[in-house]
Each structure stands twice: as C-alpha cells, then as structure tokens.
Enzyme design. Structure first.
Site, PDB file in Angstrom:
ATOM      1  N   ASP A   1      85.115 -74.924  -6.600  1.00 62.87           N
ATOM      2  CA  ASP A   1      84.839 -73.930  -7.639  1.00 62.87           C
ATOM      3  C   ASP A   1      85.831 -72.780  -7.664  1.00 62.87           C
ATOM      4  O   ASP A   1      85.927 -72.069  -8.652  1.00 62.87           O
ATOM      5  CB  ASP A   1      83.404 -73.402  -7.481  1.00 62.87           C
ATOM      6  CG  ASP A   1      82.388 -74.463  -7.882  1.00 62.87           C
ATOM      7  OD1 ASP A   1      82.708 -75.283  -8.757  1.00 62.87           O
ATOM      8  OD2 ASP A   1      81.283 -74.474  -7.316  1.00 62.87           O
TER       9      ASP A   1
ATOM     10  N   TYR B   1      75.057 -74.703 -12.270  1.00 61.76           N
ATOM     11  CA  TYR B   1      74.383 -74.067 -11.148  1.00 61.76           C
ATOM     12  C   TYR B   1      74.862 -72.647 -10.935  1.00 61.76           C
ATOM     13  O   TYR B   1      75.960 -72.272 -11.324  1.00 61.76           O
ATOM     14  CB  TYR B   1      74.462 -74.883  -9.864  1.00 61.76           C
ATOM     15  CG  TYR B   1      75.835 -75.339  -9.440  1.00 61.76           C
ATOM     16  CD1 TYR B   1      76.199 -76.670  -9.580  1.00 61.76           C
ATOM     17  CD2 TYR B   1      76.750 -74.458  -8.882  1.00 61.76           C
ATOM     18  CE1 TYR B   1      77.445 -77.104  -9.187  1.00 61.76           C
ATOM     19  CE2 TYR B   1      78.003 -74.897  -8.481  1.00 61.76           C
ATOM     20  CZ  TYR B   1      78.348 -76.216  -8.642  1.00 61.76           C
ATOM     21  OH  TYR B   1      79.564 -76.645  -8.262  1.00 61.76           O
TER      22      TYR B   1
END
Ligand SMILES: [Cu+2]
Length: 634
Positions: free
Chosen positions: A386, A471
């Site tokens: 990420d 998420y």
C-alpha cells in the site's frame, strides 16, 4: 414571558457573554492570532495552534500549502514548459507526481536539537514522471531551501544505483480513467449479449465498475493489470458484488490507443477476448450464472439497520485537555514529540521524549502489505504494497465521535499528489488523551496495615486512518504514562471479494449468494529508531529457564529451580528473529548507562502479533518486502 423562556434566554446570554470573554481574552495577548483568525476558546473542543515561536523547531513538520505551491512553481520554472499537470498527464508527458517533506539527515537534526547548531535546510522531495524524455524514467529531486527554493538536486542514482525505469511508476488517476474508457467504451459492448443475460448490462455498462489489482504483471517490465467488474452499488461497498468478469489489461504502451485486453476470465473459464466469449455464449457454450443486483438494502450496507439506541459512553476532559499541539509538536506533562504523515509511508513521529529525555528519534510506519489467495485471476495473485498507493495520500477525514473521541484535537494535512495544486485533508490526524478504564497500578492491603494506592491509566494517542480502496487501516501511536510507546494497527472497512465458483471454499468463506470473501493476510512494517540514553545501544536477550538441583537441606530430593538467563546479542544477525519463530521472552535495547543497582538502563521491545511470514522466500515477489522475514530490535 414565562419562566422557561427567561431561563433559555439567560442561558443564551451567558453563552454570548462567555463567547465575548473568550474573544476579548484571545484578542488581548500580544500573539493573539492574526486578524481575521478565529479565536480559540478553551471550553470548546481543543484545536491545534499554529506555530507561534519562530525559533521553535519544525524540522519534522509536513509541508504547508504555501511551501508545496512554492516547490511546484520552482519546478515548473526549472523543468521547462513541457510539464503537464499530473491530473491531465498522459503516459508520454512529463509531470510532477508528488511533493512532500524531505526528512532532514538524522545527524544534522540532532546537532540542531541537542547542540544548538543551525537547523538543516528545510527541503522537499519531488517525484517526477519523465514520460516525454527519450528514455522515459522516474526521477527523485530534492528541492530547497524552503520556503523560497533556489536549488534542485537529482538523488535518483544516489538512492537507487541508476535511473528508475518508467514502467515502475504508480498508476495515475488519469491512467485509470483511460483504462475505464477502454473497458466500457471499446471492450464491453463486444460482449453485450452475454452481459445483458448475466448482469443487467446497460449501454456502456453504467451499472458496473472496475476494481484494480496489483502487482501489474508476472515479471519486471510488465504493466498489465487484472481488473474485476462489480455492480456499481451507490452508497455501499461494491466490493462485495462481483459479477464474475475479470479483464487483463496491458497498459504499458505510452499511447493509450495501443492498450489491449490480453485475457478474459468469466465465471471460472478463460477466454482470449470478449468477442470470443460472446461468440461462445451465442453458440450456447457458456454456462452463465445470473448474478442478481441486490440494491443497497443488504446487511453489508452501512445504513443503520434499526433505530439508534441510547447514546454510548463519551470521553471528556473535566478541566480541559492536558496536552498542547503547536504545529506538529505535541507536549504533555510527560511526553513531547513531533508527528507527521508521509505521503507514501504514512504516520510517523520524531524526537520522542519522556520527561524531557529522548527515548526514540523516529517511530514510523513504512509499509502495509496485503496478500490474497483465490481461484479467480485477480484474487489468486493479489499482493498489495500500500505504500505505492500512498498510506498518507489515502488518509481520510476523521469523523468526530466515531473515528476519534468527540473532544480530540484535529489537525489538517496538506498534500501535493497527482496535481499542480495542493489539497488539504481536513481533520486528517487526531490527538487525544483517554482513560483506559484499567488501573495503571493499584494495591489494596489487608495484611498488617490497611491502605490503598492506585493510579488510573490514561494514554495519549495520535491517530490517522488510511482508506485503501475497500479497507481502512486505523493507525495509532499510543503513549503510556509509564514511558511505554505502542503502535497499533486496526483493520476495518469492507473485505475484498471474488465471484464464487468451483473449489472456492479452499480460498476463503462464502459471504453471499455468488461471493467469496477471499483468504488474505495483512502485515505492517514499522521503523523504530530507539535512542535510549544516547545513540549507542546494545541488544540484550533475557529469558527464564529451569535447572535441576538437589534440595540443599534434603539432597535426596530434586527441585527444578527457575533462573534468569542473560545474553548480549552482538551482531545484527544474532539480534534478528524470524517472524512466527521462537524468540527470547524479553528483548531490550540497553544504553551504556546503568541504574544505581548496576543494571543497564534499557527499553524492552515487545511484538504482539500473530502475523506469520508474508510470502515464502522462493516467491519471485518476496524480495519486495524482505522486511517480512525477521524483526529485530535496533
Ligand atoms: Cu483484511
């Protein structure tokens, strides 16, 4: 006028008077804020104060909007007229991808903080996509000094040992939009009959959305991404509504007109193209599962399922907050530290002092990794690092009373990413103190003398949240009153999912009629630079062991005696422990100072996590996150 109205009016008058007093008090001081700036009343929820003392160190403060603008103007001037705003840039253009604080070198920062040397130059790090150069590449430039830059230095070779190939660059929003155009305008109409049959297809697929995956290929140099198609459910997670269609898009060419669909996956089978899929459907060769579009009323919607109940308990400061926030510096009676957000690496804190003494120079998130499994192409090879998308970049505004206590101090964060103009994420970081609801220590004596002593545990927390598509990571840096510092990661939001078929259960759990919640792991990598009692530290391992002995007063009996083992770990190899493997119960970083009993002063390192090895070491991708092999204190 009845009595009730009078009381209400009186209350209003008192509030007005109080507000006026606040304005007067705030306005009276010499540095009571610039004209036009709203005064801060201590009774209202606390807010961060801007820098008031010019001499105060702001080494670690993220760049202001003005500084970001100054850097882009300077770069535009220096790099010439060919620079295109990243929001519009095509792969063949030159553009500024990002600008953020270039962290000062540690030695120079400490010389300033501890020995009064002048502060190191405040600098920015800019990442530039040079798609328009004969050898397209990604370059990293250091720009300084701020706030009025006059130089730039290319640090790409120094950092990476050579130029950075252009295919390694992250995908711009503009590139995603162009890929969507390829999928919806050029490709999906070729399978309109099948899509109408399975998935309520409307012209140009307005009821569908794409979801990206990573990595983008099987070997270095590839730039080909599997995109999954989902029902476009407004106001609720589309992530749970795959229709079973996935497309492998090759978007490596600098000209989007040359991008192609390399492979098609539909409900368990692979096809060469959407045209081939449509042909086989028309020939009756495709077993089509009709996927209902369930609207927004499901249990997966975020809409309340029932009427709100009584209000939950709240945290409040009976006498106002016991900490202050000035710029990026937090000060409480026990703790001082600076905080910030790396555009890519996420939350970080620097120069962390407990009762005036520095314990750590830096504690920062470096990377978050999610590895998936599944039986559809996008699920089976998804590995998201990420940091490449940007853990700071995708920070979201914190909602009072939900994301942080209502009375927390909220701080804005400014960024320059994929655009020529800075953006502000309002309330991106919150700082608060809270009661843990547990005693930090207590003792109640009933023997010989009767007394009680106890202390409520309160902690100081810095929080931000990164929303990585489906998420949300809640990142906490927690400061305890006994000197402990804790980093915590809470994962929430929506799960990722795939179309359910075949042996799906091997790769997760069924969460809907045609939906598989895919198996996955999350791992986060933190940098912890402890400087306990100075820069020189040693690692000690302590444990306990049982040793048999004859009972001294009765040698015919044996006893297993518990004893302490102490070991100095002399090399980094000795001090690194495989994740999930065994390790000493206590590992601590010791300084060369001892306490009055001769024990080295130190700081214990504890890992409370059940994360195992993220990927086997023979995986071709594992080197990208080799930090996942071991953890080591130091
Ligand atoms: Cu998860």
């Amino acid at each position: 006028m009845n009595q009730k109205t009078t009381l209400v009016l009186l209350a209003l008058a008192v509030i007005t008077i109080f507000a006026l007093v606040c304005v007067l008090l705030a306005g009276r001081g010499g540095d009571g804020g610039e004209p036009g700036q709203a005064p801060h009343c201590p009774s209202v929820s606390p807010s961060a104060q801007p820098w008031t003392h010019p001499g105060q160190s702001q080494l670690f403060a993220d760049l202001s909007r003005e500084e970001l603008t100054a850097v882009t103007s300077f770069l535009t001037q220096q790099l010439g007229p060919g620079l295109v705003d990243a929001a519009q840039a095509r792969p063949s253009d030159n553009c500024i991808f990002s600008v953020e604080l270039h962290l000062p070198p540690k030695a120079a920062a400490l010389a300033h903080l501890d020995r009064g040397s002048p502060p190191p130059a405040r600098e920015a790090l800019a990442i530039i996509f040079f798609g328009g150069q004969p050898q397209p590449n990604v370059s990293e430039l250091v720009v300084g000094p701020l706030p009025r830059p006059s130089y730039l230095r290319d640090v790409t070779v120094e950092r990476y040992g050579g130029p950075l190939p252009y295919h390694r660059r992250p995908v711009l929003l503009r590139e995603y939009l162009d890929i969507d155009r390829l999928i919806f305008d050029r490709e999906l109409p070729q399978a309109a009959g099948l899509l109408h049959h399975c998935c309520f297809y409307q012209r140009q697929g307005q009821n569908l959305v794409t979801m990206t995956t990573a990595p983008r290929g099987l070997q270095s140099g590839d730039r080909a991404t599997w995109f999954g198609l989902y029902y476009n459910i407004s106001g609720a997670g589309f992530f749970l509504h795959p229709v079973g269609l996935e497309l492998l898009v090759d978007h490596k060419a600098l000209d989007p007109a040359r991008w192609t669909i390399q492979k098609v996956f539909f409900q368990g089978r692979y096809y060469e193209s959407l045209a081939q899929l449509e042909d086989q459907f028309e020939a009756g060769l495709v077993n089509v599962v009709l996927v209902p579009d369930n609207g927004t009323g499901g249990s997966w919607s975020l809409k309340p399922q029932g009427p709100p109940g009584p209000l939950p308990p709240l945290q409040f400061y009976p006498q106002g907050p016991r900490f202050g926030v000035q710029g990026s510096r937090v000060t409480s009676s026990l703790w001082t530290f600076s905080f910030g957000l790396g555009a890519f690496s996420g939350p970080r804190i620097f120069d962390i002092r407990f009762q005036g003494e520095r314990l750590a120079y830096e504690i920062s998130l470096q990377e978050a990794l999610a590895v998936y499994g599944g039986n559809s192409p996008s699920a089976l090879r998804s590995r998201y690092t990420d940091g490449g998308f940007g853990l700071g970049h995708f920070s979201s505004t914190l909602t009072r009373g939900v994301d942080c206590p209502y009375g927390a101090t909220y701080v804005d964060w400014h960024l320059l990413l994929e655009s020529h103009t800075p953006k502000t994420i309002h309330d991106a970081i919150c700082i608060f103190e809270q009661n843990q609801g547990l005693p930090l220590r207590r003792h109640h004596s009933n023997f010989y003398s009767h007394y009680f002593g106890g202390l409520a545990e309160t902690v100081l927390v810095v929080r931000s949240v990164s929303t990585m598509l489906n998420y949300d990571y809640v990142w906490d840096m927690v400061f305890h009153p006994n000197g402990a510092i804790e980093v915590q990661l809470h994962a929430t939001g929506y799960i990722s999912s795939a179309f359910l078929f075949g042996a799906a259960r091997r790769y997760g759990n069924r969460v809907g009629e045609h939906t598989l919640g895919t198996v996955h792991t999350h791992s986060a990598h933190f940098k912890v630079d402890l400087d306990v009692g100075g820069l020189e530290n040693w690692v000690w391992a302590e444990d306990m062991t049982y040793a048999p002995m004859a009972v001294p007063w009765s040698p015919e009996h044996q006893v297993q005696r518990l004893q302490v083992t102490r070991k100095l770990l002399e090399t980094e190899e000795q001090a690194s422990f495989p994740l999930g493997g065994t390790r000493p119960r206590y590992v601590y970083l010791a300084s060369n100072h001892s306490n009055k009993w001769g024990h080295p002063r130190g700081y214990g390192v504890q890992v409370l996590s059940f994360a195992g090895e993220p990927l086997p070491q023979n995986s071709s991708l594992e080197r990208a996150f080799s930090w996942g092999r071991t953890w080591w204190p130091g």
